[in-house]
Design a protein around this motif. Structure first.
Motif: not given
Lengths: 298, 271
Positions: A114-119, A172
């Protein structure tokens, strides 16, 4: 209760209703409704800068003779036709694996994916640009494991530039879509799976015959929203290609073309507005499809 | 049977393992590259180097970092406060004071959800130019204050708000705005938390509209600065990495501190 008092209550109910929604409705009228009609109006005018003349459907005719527009349109369509199915399939597969309680460290995997959604779109595009440079870490890794013999021109060859854009968007947004599927899977009765397993239905068939049909509404929702998102693709291509949509217009999208028409060269507000209505029409068609399908369901 | 199950598990672990690695790698790359020179970064060096201090120094020499950070924070906080205040009022209003006309207005508000920004930016730019708001932060914030998405989110959540609370407050003689402020807002705090995260992140990461409106170095936000550093003729990627780290840290921080509300906010649209 007397009629006068009932009327008074009704009036105060109404007044309060308008007071609560008033500010939002006014702002939406000014910053959304007015501009969208203003764009429509502008699309009938042609000319550079503030010198604009009524042109009727002249801009629409110009669209069909404009090779740059046509390649922007083609690219945009290629992006969503290729990218959205890949991403949706990946997200579904990841979600169904992570929905398996037996596996350990599920929370860790879920967070990582899920981390890519933060950028921000800009930050990750810039990172990808540095990773996919001619001698960059991606080419070096692919060469090292022997997957390719010569470095790939991710940013210099039209075909690979398109691939890079598709890879980037997939990176992303896959985790984002996965979260929707995971949430929907929590609502599926586990005993259905157990029964299928006991009956000897293999895992891939459980996925294709049980999971996918039961998630159909969510899949439809995410497919349409992803497509609408891809139709408006801008930040990524702008930042991967220094705003050019290159090499040789191979990654130029409709939004980037509109931006270039308006803010890069001497502005052609009217023509740019016409191009923007191509997006409006495509988004409207897709949204209609979604509403239609949703109504069909209920 | 057990063996095939073991093999199945192995395949599944491998699949999510690769996905997790690929998802996290660019973050690691960002951190590692911040310690390398631009030449090393473009040469694919994936181990820590010694250029971190030099990169930070160059970044602060090229960019007025405190100002840029302050601009981003100012825009994001302004956008969050105004959007949440105005849009939650409307979400509450549409649900609590239903009428045929207002339901019709609501349908129109929802219809605006599908308007692509590309079709708005030209008229919006002309409007801002006419009112002399080009190159101001308020111009960034204004068009987003009434957000159909946030209104929708609050209306959906308001359906779960206990009506008895409102009735009791009315009997106690509270006015409608008092009910909203003193009862609704505290009761709905988790909805507010999720909405705040969505709006703050969207605003912090916003790019296209600020790119159009903000034209001087004094007003630029961090996303704009990162973008222009990276699209320079011969970009120094060591410096760019420091910029991306600074641009990503706040959102990363919010994500790890409030993961639950974060995910709840993202899912808000389908529930």
């Amino acid at each position: 209760m007397t009629i006068a008092r009932a009327n008074g209550l009704k009036r105060s109910y109404d007044l309060n209703g308008w007071l609560f929604i008033g500010p939002s409705v006014a702002l939406i009228a000014i910053y959304l409704v007015y501009p969208i009609f203003r764009s429509l109006y502008l699309s009938f005018y042609a000319g550079k800068g503030m010198m604009m003349k009524f042109a009727g459907f002249g801009n629409v005719v110009r669209l069909w003779h404009d090779p740059v527009f046509l390649s922007a349109l083609t690219n945009t369509v290629v992006f969503f036709v290729v990218q959205v199915p890949i991403m949706i399939t990946l997200a579904l597969m990841l979600a169904s694996v992570l929905n398996n309680d037996r596996l350990k460290f599920i929370g860790l995997f879920r967070t990582a994916i899920f981390l890519p959604c933060v950028t921000s779109l800009v930050a990750y595009s810039v990172l990808f640009k540095s990773m996919f440079s001619a001698d960059g870490v991606v080419n070096a890794s692919l060469l090292a494991v022997g997957l390719i013999g010569t470095p790939i021109g991710w940013l210099t060859e039209p075909f690979w530039a398109k691939v890079l854009v598709i890879l980037s968007i997939t990176w992303r947004w896959t985790g984002y879509n996965m979260i929707f599927y995971l949430a929907a899977m929590q609502n599926i009765d586990r005993s259905v799976y157990e029964a299928a397993r006991i009956d000897g239905v293999p895992a891939w068939a459980r996925f294709a015959r049980l999971t996918v049909p039961m998630l159909k509404p969510v899949i439809l929702f995410t497919t349409i929203t992803s497509t609408i998102g891809t139709l408006q693709l801008f930040d990524e291509v702008y930042n991967l290609t220094e705003g050019k949509g290159g090499p040789s217009d191979s990654t130029l999208t409709l939004s980037l073309y509109i931006y270039n028409l308006t803010f890069r060269y001497m502005p052609s507000f009217g023509y740019a507005a016409t191009v923007s209505y191509v997006i409006v029409i495509m988004v409207a068609l897709l949204s209609f499809l979604q509403f239609y399908a949703a109504r069909d369901r209920s | 049977m057990n063996l095939s199950r073991l093999a199945g598990d192995a395949v599944q672990y491998l699949f999510v393992g690769i996905a997790a690695f690929l998802s996290v790698f660019p973050f690691a790359w960002m951190v590692i590259s911040s310690t390398n020179t631009s030449i090393d970064i473009l040469g694919g060096k994936a181990t820590f180097g010694q250029a971190f201090a030099a990169n930070v120094g160059n970044f602060f020499a090229q960019v007025d970092a405190p100002l840029v950070f302050w601009n981003s924070a100012k825009v994001a906080v302004m956008a969050t406060v105004l959007t949440i205040a105005i849009s939650s009022l409307a979400g509450y209003g549409f649900e609590m004071f239903r009428s045929k006309t207002r339901d019709r207005v609501y349908s129109m508000v929802l219809l605006t959800l599908m308007v692509p920004f590309a079709a708005l930016m030209i008229p919006l730019f002309m409007m801002m130019a006419k009112s002399g708001l080009i190159d101001t932060h308020i111009a960034i914030v204004l068009p987003g204050i009434a957000s159909a998405f946030i209104i929708f989110y609050f209306r959906q959540s308001t359906k779960a708000f206990p009506v008895e609370l409102r009735d009791a407050a009315k009997v106690d003689g509270l006015k409608e705005w008092q009910i909203f402020l003193y009862i609704y807002v505290p009761v709905m705090r988790s909805t507010y938390a999720a909405a705040i995260i969505i709006v703050f992140m969207a605003s912090w990461n916003n790019y296209l509209w600020p790119l159009i409106v903000l034209q001087s170095n004094e007003t630029k936000t961090i996303t704009l600065v990162v973008s222009s550093l990276a699209s320079a003729y011969n970009p120094d990627f060591g410096v760019v990495m420091i910029g991306t780290i600074l641009a990503t840290l706040p959102t990363l921080f919010i994500f790890f501190v409030m993961q639950r509300q974060f995910v709840q906010g993202m899912l808000g649209s389908v529930k």
